[in-house]
Structures are given as structure tokens and as C-alpha cells.
Design a protein around this motif. Structure first.
Motif, mmCIF file in Angstrom:
data_model
loop_
_atom_site.group_PDB
_atom_site.id
_atom_site.type_symbol
_atom_site.label_atom_id
_atom_site.label_comp_id
_atom_site.label_asym_id
_atom_site.label_seq_id
_atom_site.Cartn_x
_atom_site.Cartn_y
_atom_site.Cartn_z
ATOM 1 N N GLY A 51 35.265 39.619 19.770
ATOM 2 C CA GLY A 51 35.677 38.748 18.678
ATOM 3 C C GLY A 51 36.551 37.581 19.088
ATOM 4 O O GLY A 51 37.519 37.265 18.402
ATOM 5 N N GLY A 52 36.236 36.938 20.203
ATOM 6 C CA GLY A 52 37.043 35.805 20.637
ATOM 7 C C GLY A 52 38.372 36.191 21.243
ATOM 8 O O GLY A 52 39.288 35.364 21.337
ATOM 9 N N THR A 53 38.517 37.425 21.670
ATOM 10 C CA THR A 53 39.741 37.898 22.319
ATOM 11 C C THR A 53 39.452 38.169 23.790
ATOM 12 O O THR A 53 38.442 38.788 24.125
ATOM 13 N N TYR A 54 40.363 37.708 24.637
ATOM 14 C CA TYR A 54 40.218 37.900 26.074
ATOM 15 C C TYR A 54 41.482 38.557 26.620
ATOM 16 O O TYR A 54 42.517 38.609 25.952
ATOM 17 N N ALA A 55 41.381 39.049 27.841
ATOM 18 C CA ALA A 55 42.530 39.685 28.484
ATOM 19 C C ALA A 55 42.527 39.331 29.960
ATOM 20 O O ALA A 55 41.477 39.037 30.550
ATOM 21 N N TYR A 56 43.714 39.354 30.542
ATOM 22 C CA TYR A 56 43.834 39.185 31.983
ATOM 23 C C TYR A 56 43.644 40.548 32.645
ATOM 24 O O TYR A 56 44.293 41.521 32.253
ATOM 25 N N PRO A 57 42.751 40.647 33.625
ATOM 26 C CA PRO A 57 42.651 41.913 34.365
ATOM 27 C C PRO A 57 44.003 42.270 34.969
ATOM 28 O O PRO A 57 44.771 41.388 35.384
ATOM 29 N N PHE A 58 44.282 43.550 35.018
ATOM 30 C CA PHE A 58 45.572 43.986 35.542
ATOM 31 C C PHE A 58 45.518 44.103 37.060
ATOM 32 O O PHE A 58 45.588 45.189 37.632
ATOM 33 N N GLY A 59 45.343 42.926 37.701
ATOM 34 C CA GLY A 59 45.275 42.875 39.139
ATOM 35 C C GLY A 59 44.017 42.172 39.598
ATOM 36 O O GLY A 59 43.199 41.743 38.784
ATOM 37 N N PRO A 60 43.827 42.046 40.906
ATOM 38 C CA PRO A 60 42.639 41.362 41.439
ATOM 39 C C PRO A 60 41.392 42.214 41.270
ATOM 40 O O PRO A 60 41.257 43.270 41.877
ATOM 41 N N ALA A 61 40.464 41.748 40.431
ATOM 42 C CA ALA A 61 39.216 42.473 40.183
ATOM 43 C C ALA A 61 38.023 41.803 40.847
ATOM 44 O O ALA A 61 37.004 42.451 41.056
ATOM 45 N N ALA A 62 38.128 40.513 41.155
ATOM 46 C CA ALA A 62 36.989 39.745 41.654
ATOM 47 C C ALA A 62 37.130 39.465 43.148
ATOM 48 O O ALA A 62 38.205 39.091 43.627
ATOM 49 N N LEU A 63 36.024 39.639 43.872
ATOM 50 C CA LEU A 63 35.932 39.255 45.275
ATOM 51 C C LEU A 63 34.790 38.255 45.375
ATOM 52 O O LEU A 63 33.620 38.605 45.210
ATOM 53 N N PHE A 64 35.121 36.982 45.620
ATOM 54 C CA PHE A 64 34.149 35.899 45.553
ATOM 55 C C PHE A 64 33.401 35.712 46.868
ATOM 56 O O PHE A 64 33.962 35.903 47.947
ATOM 57 N N SER A 65 32.147 35.301 46.736
ATOM 58 C CA SER A 65 31.327 34.922 47.887
ATOM 59 C C SER A 65 30.667 33.584 47.576
ATOM 60 O O SER A 65 30.176 33.372 46.467
ATOM 61 N N GLY A 66 30.664 32.689 48.527
ATOM 62 C CA GLY A 66 30.037 31.392 48.352
ATOM 63 C C GLY A 66 30.970 30.319 47.847
ATOM 64 O O GLY A 66 30.608 29.136 47.838
ATOM 65 N N VAL A 67 32.156 30.693 47.404
ATOM 66 C CA VAL A 67 33.214 29.754 47.012
ATOM 67 C C VAL A 67 34.544 30.329 47.492
ATOM 68 O O VAL A 67 34.649 31.529 47.771
ATOM 69 N N ALA A 68 35.550 29.476 47.567
ATOM 70 C CA ALA A 68 36.851 29.917 48.059
ATOM 71 C C ALA A 68 37.679 30.541 46.946
ATOM 72 O O ALA A 68 37.744 29.991 45.840
ATOM 73 N N PRO A 69 38.317 31.669 47.194
ATOM 74 C CA PRO A 69 39.240 32.209 46.191
ATOM 75 C C PRO A 69 40.475 31.333 46.082
ATOM 76 O O PRO A 69 40.871 30.669 47.045
ATOM 77 N N ASP A 70 41.047 31.295 44.895
ATOM 78 C CA ASP A 70 42.315 30.594 44.702
ATOM 79 C C ASP A 70 43.424 31.576 45.056
ATOM 80 O O ASP A 70 43.677 32.528 44.312
ATOM 81 N N ASP A 71 44.076 31.362 46.163
ATOM 82 C CA ASP A 71 45.062 32.322 46.650
ATOM 83 C C ASP A 71 46.262 32.469 45.731
ATOM 84 O O ASP A 71 46.991 33.460 45.812
ATOM 85 N N SER A 72 46.467 31.513 44.824
ATOM 86 C CA SER A 72 47.633 31.568 43.947
ATOM 87 C C SER A 72 47.334 32.192 42.592
ATOM 88 O O SER A 72 48.252 32.404 41.801
ATOM 89 N N VAL A 73 46.062 32.489 42.303
ATOM 90 C CA VAL A 73 45.682 33.008 40.984
ATOM 91 C C VAL A 73 44.670 34.137 41.168
ATOM 92 O O VAL A 73 43.611 33.931 41.756
ATOM 93 N N ASP A 74 44.996 35.319 40.645
ATOM 94 C CA ASP A 74 44.043 36.422 40.704
ATOM 95 C C ASP A 74 42.767 36.073 39.948
ATOM 96 O O ASP A 74 42.808 35.425 38.895
ATOM 97 N N ASN A 75 41.636 36.517 40.465
ATOM 98 C CA ASN A 75 40.338 36.398 39.788
ATOM 99 C C ASN A 75 39.962 34.953 39.481
ATOM 100 O O ASN A 75 39.344 34.656 38.463
#
Length: 313
Positions: free
Chosen positions: A127-151
Motif C-alpha cells: 500500500g505505498g509503504t516501504y522499509a529500510y532493510p535492517f542491514g546489507p541485503a543486496a550484493l551487486f554485480s555489474g555495477v559498483a556498490p555505494d560504500d556509504s549506503v547499504d543496499n
């Protein structure tokens, strides 16, 4: 007497009641990988780790249009940067999200600035509600992770570098078939849940912290808040990057409640020509906006064809 079959959906759980014949077919069907999902209903019948593939959006693409004049009101042609993207989400037999593949198309770029592009992943609640994962949930491939922001990934520090030629695709200057970027992420559902949503944003190449997001999206934890509530911007100036939040929130909106970035689903959106207000290019847009989305839901299907640009195939 039948069975219930539960399949993953983007923001809901769907229940299918099977009659006796269908239930018998389900039971009798081969299950090559032994994951409890019979082959005819298994998108990966030979892979015990994966069972379902969900495309988001189901039809068309997710468009993001940005006006880089923020925090000052610009020309509202919303073609400084235009993106279209689609995610293919892979789930296991227990409906846990495993992986996402992202296809992003750079449709138009008429900005005179050098812009970087990022994407933060939220947990989609409902219903248009979002949440921040409680920690690093994403491991990216093909692009660089933002080291200062989880996920969060930095797709490019300079979007121009993603183009084979420096096209604008706004009816002025160079025109070219839109370039495409493909990348993926592995997802830890125990941390981030099973439903995700991308929050795309841009920033000046020389200043990562000066982020611009679509209407209502909060900035990342790496953003500089000093431009909020200045010039024509009426955003709030504080935020808690924990827990859940409703959208749209009080960010990236003018004192007249107008955006610097908009998003929607569509299959063949036509970009406004250079200097043409989005509301002039799409005459039904003002009524849709004034009704808070209650009327003229199909405004994107009725452009003024004299004021829009057909992108090359």
C-alpha cells in the motif's frame, strides 16, 4: 476437495483454489529438481534453488523522469534524464527472494550537467509503504556498490559515459537509439524481506551528496540536506533511516506541491520536446494531478503529438 497453491506476487500473496482434477494433475506432474513445485509450474524445473520468476512491472516498464533544476523551479519538460527499467525477480519454492536482474534504458539526457546515477533498494511492504532493510541485503554485480549506503549501487558517476554517442533524444541535437545497462543483485531475504522496490536518483558528478530523487522519495543517508527548504523546495530537513515509511513523503516537492521527478509504469512513453512543459505535452496531466490520481489515470496514453518526441527504436 482441492488444494491451495501460493505463488509469489510483487506486493501481495495470491491464493489459487484447485479443483480435484487440477489437484490430481499437480500431484501427478513430474518435479525434476525435487523442490515441491511440479515442472509445469516451475520457471526453473532443473534448478532446486529457484522456482519462480516475477517481472516488475508485469507489463511495460517503470519510467523515471527528472528535472535537474532542483531546488529551483525549472522548465518542467522532465527530459533532463529519462530512464525506463524492469526487474526480473527470482524466488525459491518457499517464495523467498533470491536475486534480481535489472535492465535499465537511458531514454533521454538533455541536462547540461554531468550527472551520476544511483539506485537504492527498499523493502516493499504494501500500500505505498516501504522499509529500510535492517542491514546489507543486496550484493551487486555489474555495477559498483555505494560504500556509504547499504543496499545502494552507483550505476555510473557520469551518465554520459553510458552513452555510445552523446544523444539528447528531446527533439534538439543528436538523436540515437537508447543505450541499455544490465546488472544484478543477490538478495538476503532474511535481512531485506521478499519484496523490493528501486529508488533511482541522480547527483552532480562532482558532488555525490547533492541527490535528486523523484517526488516524495527520501534521500539516502549519504545526502547533504542543506539544499532542502531553500529556493522553491518545501522539503522537510530531517529523516530517520530506520523502519518503514509511507509514500509519497515530504521530500523533493515545491511550495505548490509540484515535483522535480516523476515515475510511473508505461509501455511506450513519449518524452516531451525540449522546453515543453510536461502538462502541455500531456494535456490530461493537470486534472490527474489535481485529483491526486483519482481521475485521468490514462493521461500518459494521450500526448499532444506536436509536443512530444518519438524515441528511436
Amino acid at each position: 476437495s482441492g488444494q491451495n497453491l501460493t505463488l509469489p506476487a510483487f506486493n501481495a500473496t495470491e491464493f489459487f483454489s484447485l479443483n480435484e482434477t487440477a489437484a490430481a494433475n499437480w500431484t501427478a506432474a513430474a518435479d525434476t529438481d525435487g523442490d515441491s513445485i511440479p515442472d509445469p509450474w516451475d520457471d526453473y524445473p532443473a534448478d532446486p534453488q529457484r522456482a519462480f520468476l516475477i517481472q516488475v512491472p508485469h507489463v511495460g516498464e517503470h519510467y523515471v523522469l527528472l528535472d535537474d533544476a532542483w531546488p529551483v523551479i525549472g522548465d518542467y519538460d522532465f527530459n533532463d534524464l529519462v530512464l525506463a527499467n524492469r526487474m526480473d525477480l527470482q524466488y525459491d519454492a518457499q517464495k523467498r527472494l533470491l536475486r534480481g536482474n535489472v535492465r535499465l534504458r537511458l531514454l533521454a539526457y538533455s541536462s547540461e550537467q554531468e550527472l551520476g546515477l544511483g539506485m537504492e533498494l527498499f523493502t516493499s511492504v504494501a500500500g505505498g509503504t516501504y522499509a529500510y532493510p535492517f542491514g546489507p541485503a543486496a550484493l551487486f554485480s555489474g555495477v559498483a556498490p555505494d560504500d556509504s549506503v547499504d543496499n545502494c549501487a552507483i550505476i555510473s558517476n557520469n551518465v554520459r559515459s553510458l552513452q555510445r554517442v552523446a544523444y539528447k533524444n528531446d527533439g534538439v541535437g543528436l538523436t540515437a537509439r537508447p543505450d541499455e545497462v544490465n546488472f544484478s543483485f543477490e538478495w538476503a531475504a532474511a535481512i531485506g524481506g521478499d519484496l523490493v522496490w528501486p529508488n533511482f536518483f541522480v547527483f552532480p558528478t562532482a558532488n555525490r551528496s547533492r541527490e535528486l530523487h523523484a517526488f516524495g522519495y527520501p534521500p539516502t543517508i549519504a545526502a547533504d540536506f542543506s539544499a532542502f527548504a531553500t529556493a522553491d523546495d518545501a522539503s522537510i530537513r530531517s529523516w530517520n533511516w530506520l523502519g518503514s515509511f509511507a509514500m509519497p513523503n515530504a521530500f523533493y516537492r515545491s511550495y505548490r506541491n509540484l515535483p522535480w521527478g516523476v515515475e510511473f509504469f508505461h509501455s511506450n512513453f513519449k518524452v516531451p520536446r525540449a522546453g515543453v512543459d510536461l502538462a502541455k505535452a500531456y494535456p490530461l496531466l493537470p486534472n490527474w494531478a489535481e485529483s491526486a490520481g483519482g481521475t485521468n489515470l490514462s493521461w500518459r496514453d494521450f500526448p499532444n503529438n506536436q509536443e512530444v518526441f518519438q524515441l528511436p527504436e
